[in-house]
Motif scaffolding. Sequence first.
Motif, PDB file in Angstrom:
ATOM      1  N   ARG A  53       0.809  -1.224   0.000  1.00  0.00           N
ATOM      2  CA  ARG A  53       0.000   0.000   0.000  1.00  0.00           C
ATOM      3  C   ARG A  53       0.839   1.270   0.000  1.00  0.00           C
ATOM      4  N   TRP A  54       2.114   1.174   0.407  1.00  0.00           N
ATOM      5  CA  TRP A  54       2.979   2.353   0.448  1.00  0.00           C
ATOM      6  C   TRP A  54       3.823   2.440  -0.823  1.00  0.00           C
ATOM      7  N   THR A  55       3.712   3.556  -1.506  1.00  0.00           N
ATOM      8  CA  THR A  55       4.483   3.780  -2.733  1.00  0.00           C
ATOM      9  C   THR A  55       5.979   3.691  -2.478  1.00  0.00           C
ATOM     10  N   ALA A  56       6.427   4.181  -1.340  1.00  0.00           N
ATOM     11  CA  ALA A  56       7.865   4.170  -1.016  1.00  0.00           C
ATOM     12  C   ALA A  56       8.418   2.749  -0.967  1.00  0.00           C
ATOM     13  N   VAL A  57       7.623   1.810  -0.482  1.00  0.00           N
ATOM     14  CA  VAL A  57       8.067   0.418  -0.431  1.00  0.00           C
ATOM     15  C   VAL A  57       8.159  -0.143  -1.842  1.00  0.00           C
ATOM     16  N   ARG A  58       7.128   0.104  -2.642  1.00  0.00           N
ATOM     17  CA  ARG A  58       7.142  -0.400  -4.034  1.00  0.00           C
ATOM     18  C   ARG A  58       8.321   0.182  -4.804  1.00  0.00           C
ATOM     19  N   SER A  59       8.486   1.503  -4.776  1.00  0.00           N
ATOM     20  CA  SER A  59       9.559   2.129  -5.554  1.00  0.00           C
ATOM     21  C   SER A  59      10.932   1.797  -4.980  1.00  0.00           C
ATOM     22  N   LEU A 106      12.865  -3.349   8.394  1.00  0.00           N
ATOM     23  CA  LEU A 106      12.653  -3.593   6.965  1.00  0.00           C
ATOM     24  C   LEU A 106      11.644  -4.725   6.762  1.00  0.00           C
ATOM     25  N   TYR A 107      11.815  -5.834   7.477  1.00  0.00           N
ATOM     26  CA  TYR A 107      10.871  -6.947   7.378  1.00  0.00           C
ATOM     27  C   TYR A 107       9.476  -6.496   7.802  1.00  0.00           C
ATOM     28  N   PHE A 108       9.403  -5.747   8.901  1.00  0.00           N
ATOM     29  CA  PHE A 108       8.125  -5.269   9.414  1.00  0.00           C
ATOM     30  C   PHE A 108       7.425  -4.400   8.373  1.00  0.00           C
ATOM     31  N   THR A 109       8.175  -3.493   7.760  1.00  0.00           N
ATOM     32  CA  THR A 109       7.609  -2.584   6.760  1.00  0.00           C
ATOM     33  C   THR A 109       7.143  -3.345   5.524  1.00  0.00           C
ATOM     34  N   LEU A 110       7.936  -4.292   5.073  1.00  0.00           N
ATOM     35  CA  LEU A 110       7.573  -5.059   3.885  1.00  0.00           C
ATOM     36  C   LEU A 110       6.323  -5.896   4.139  1.00  0.00           C
ATOM     37  N   MET A 111       6.226  -6.472   5.317  1.00  0.00           N
ATOM     38  CA  MET A 111       5.119  -7.388   5.601  1.00  0.00           C
ATOM     39  C   MET A 111       4.058  -6.745   6.482  1.00  0.00           C
TER      40      MET A 111
END
Length: 150
Positions: A53-59, A106-111
């Motif tokens: 849902r976060w563009t920053a994670v995708r990009s 990083l894992y928390f943010t991704l998942m």
Amino acid sequence: MDTIWLTSAEWFAVLRVGLGLWWLESWRHKDKNAWFERGSGIAWAADVAAKHRWTAVRSGFDVLVAPRPRTMAYVVVYAELALGLGLIAGFLTPVALVGGLLLNVLYFTLMIHDWAEQGQNSMMALISAVGWFGMSWQTWSVDSALGLFR
């Protein structure tokens, strides 16, 4: 106040070693063949990142990980091994604690959508912070034996 059978510093060392064992188990249970040759870990993360849902994670994934999936597979797998061994031995402990905290974030943010995994990441991040603030490298560690990080 210290307990009868372990001091506060020794309890921090127990926490540090336990966290190291947790990272070592994370490394041990990975199917290295699948990660390195088939790229399954990075392919899974790419699928998660693409739907995030976060563009920053995708990009961020597209810029940092997607162009070099094989290298990133090795980075993730061997970072977990290095964290585990470093924390168990108490070698470069402050670096390992901060590195582990960052990897858990990083894992928390991704998942972020998968709350089943968040308990583990949250607890490992918390233990990293407690170990760092408690200066867990001062007891039962290579760092202490070498006089590092006093």
